[in-house]
Write a protein that holds these residues in place. Sequence first.
Motif, short mmCIF file in Angstrom:
data_model
loop_
_atom_site.label_atom_id
_atom_site.label_comp_id
_atom_site.label_asym_id
_atom_site.label_seq_id
_atom_site.Cartn_x
_atom_site.Cartn_y
_atom_site.Cartn_z
N GLU A 64 33.50 49.37 46.91
CA GLU A 64 33.40 50.48 45.70
C GLU A 64 34.82 51.02 45.25
O GLU A 64 34.95 52.09 44.94
N GLY A 65 35.87 50.24 45.82
CA GLY A 65 37.25 50.88 45.46
C GLY A 65 37.70 51.72 46.54
O GLY A 65 38.85 52.32 46.39
N GLN A 66 37.05 52.04 47.46
CA GLN A 66 37.39 53.16 48.70
C GLN A 66 38.47 52.68 49.60
O GLN A 66 38.32 51.48 49.93
N ILE A 67 39.24 53.52 49.96
CA ILE A 67 40.37 53.11 50.89
C ILE A 67 39.70 52.67 52.25
O ILE A 67 39.19 53.56 53.00
N ARG A 92 40.26 45.34 42.38
CA ARG A 92 38.79 45.45 42.71
C ARG A 92 38.19 45.50 41.46
O ARG A 92 36.97 44.87 41.49
N THR A 93 38.48 46.43 40.67
CA THR A 93 37.82 46.76 39.59
C THR A 93 37.60 45.79 38.66
O THR A 93 36.51 45.78 38.14
N PHE A 94 38.56 45.04 38.33
CA PHE A 94 38.53 44.08 37.33
C PHE A 94 38.19 42.56 38.07
O PHE A 94 38.15 41.58 37.25
N ARG A 95 38.24 42.60 39.27
CA ARG A 95 37.86 41.24 40.05
C ARG A 95 38.85 40.19 39.80
O ARG A 95 38.49 39.05 39.84
N ILE A 96 40.39 40.50 39.45
CA ILE A 96 41.11 39.60 39.16
C ILE A 96 42.48 40.25 39.66
O ILE A 96 42.60 41.38 40.01
N PRO A 97 43.58 39.28 39.98
CA PRO A 97 45.00 39.76 40.57
C PRO A 97 45.32 40.92 39.66
O PRO A 97 45.25 40.83 38.32
N ILE A 122 50.40 46.04 37.08
CA ILE A 122 51.77 45.68 37.88
C ILE A 122 51.24 44.80 38.99
O ILE A 122 50.16 44.75 39.57
N GLN A 123 51.74 43.48 39.01
CA GLN A 123 51.44 42.48 40.00
C GLN A 123 51.76 43.23 41.37
O GLN A 123 52.66 43.74 41.79
N GLY A 124 50.58 42.41 42.26
CA GLY A 124 50.89 42.88 43.91
C GLY A 124 49.51 43.14 44.51
O GLY A 124 49.42 43.32 45.60
N GLY A 125 48.57 43.33 43.45
CA GLY A 125 47.08 43.38 44.06
C GLY A 125 46.33 42.05 43.89
O GLY A 125 46.22 41.59 42.71
N LEU A 126 45.38 41.78 44.98
CA LEU A 126 44.50 40.62 44.98
C LEU A 126 43.33 41.00 45.42
O LEU A 126 42.96 41.83 46.17
N PRO A 127 42.21 40.47 44.61
CA PRO A 127 40.66 40.75 45.10
C PRO A 127 40.38 39.86 46.38
O PRO A 127 41.06 38.87 46.86
N ILE A 128 39.60 40.51 47.04
CA ILE A 128 39.18 39.88 48.41
C ILE A 128 37.41 39.35 48.12
O ILE A 128 36.78 40.19 47.66
N LYS A 129 37.56 38.07 48.24
CA LYS A 129 36.24 37.48 47.75
C LYS A 129 35.60 36.86 48.80
O LYS A 129 36.15 36.18 49.80
N LEU A 130 34.44 37.09 49.10
CA LEU A 130 33.48 36.21 49.95
C LEU A 130 32.52 35.44 49.21
O LEU A 130 31.56 35.64 48.42
N ALA A 137 39.91 44.72 47.89
CA ALA A 137 41.04 43.95 47.30
C ALA A 137 42.34 44.59 48.39
O ALA A 137 42.03 45.70 48.92
N VAL A 138 43.33 43.96 48.23
CA VAL A 138 44.51 44.38 49.11
C VAL A 138 45.84 44.47 47.84
O VAL A 138 45.74 43.71 46.90
N GLY A 139 46.57 45.61 48.18
CA GLY A 139 47.77 45.74 47.09
C GLY A 139 48.68 46.02 47.90
O GLY A 139 48.79 46.75 49.20
N VAL A 140 50.14 45.57 47.66
CA VAL A 140 51.31 45.68 48.27
C VAL A 140 52.25 46.09 47.34
O VAL A 140 52.28 45.99 45.87
#
Length: 165
Positions: A64-67, A92-97, A122-130, A137-140
């Motif tokens: 749900e986008g929660q940390i 996470r929201t858009f389900r894309i990097p 901005i580039q640096g976030g990736l969705p985590i998919k099962l 998602a993870v963001g750096v």
Amino acid sequence: MLGKSLTIVSVALGGVIVLASSATAELSTQKVLSTPTALAIAQTAYETCTGQGYKVSVTVVGLEGQILAALRGDGASPHTLENSQRKAYTARTFRIPSGEFAQRVKDNPTSGQVNLSGVIAIQGGLPIKLGDAVIGAVGVSGAPGGEKDEACAKAALDKIADQLK
């Protein structure tokens, strides 16, 4: 007259039975990102970037986008923690990097999605998919360039890929 009354009562009772059966409907089940897995992703992304000399922050968000996990690295600039969270939230929201989202905004700057709270292009976030389902998602943030942030995030996801099947 009595026949008409029984028909109305029967119809009314039928409606109650339909309502009662839908009230006992099955609950949905969802796969969620566990805390240990979120911590492993954050730690791996952080170690990958720091191993290359980058001072970064990392955030992992859940379904749900929660940390779920957040790390502000030693010496990382103050804004990096917020940026890492926003990159993860965007992915996470858009389900894309988040970099793909940035390209969409560049291609269509009037879409308005970039103005949503918590979203960043901005580039640096990736969705985590099962499988095909996005469960987080993870963001750096903090490496010199979003492509380097994304590479650290990808290294973390690659490390736990066997858990996401």
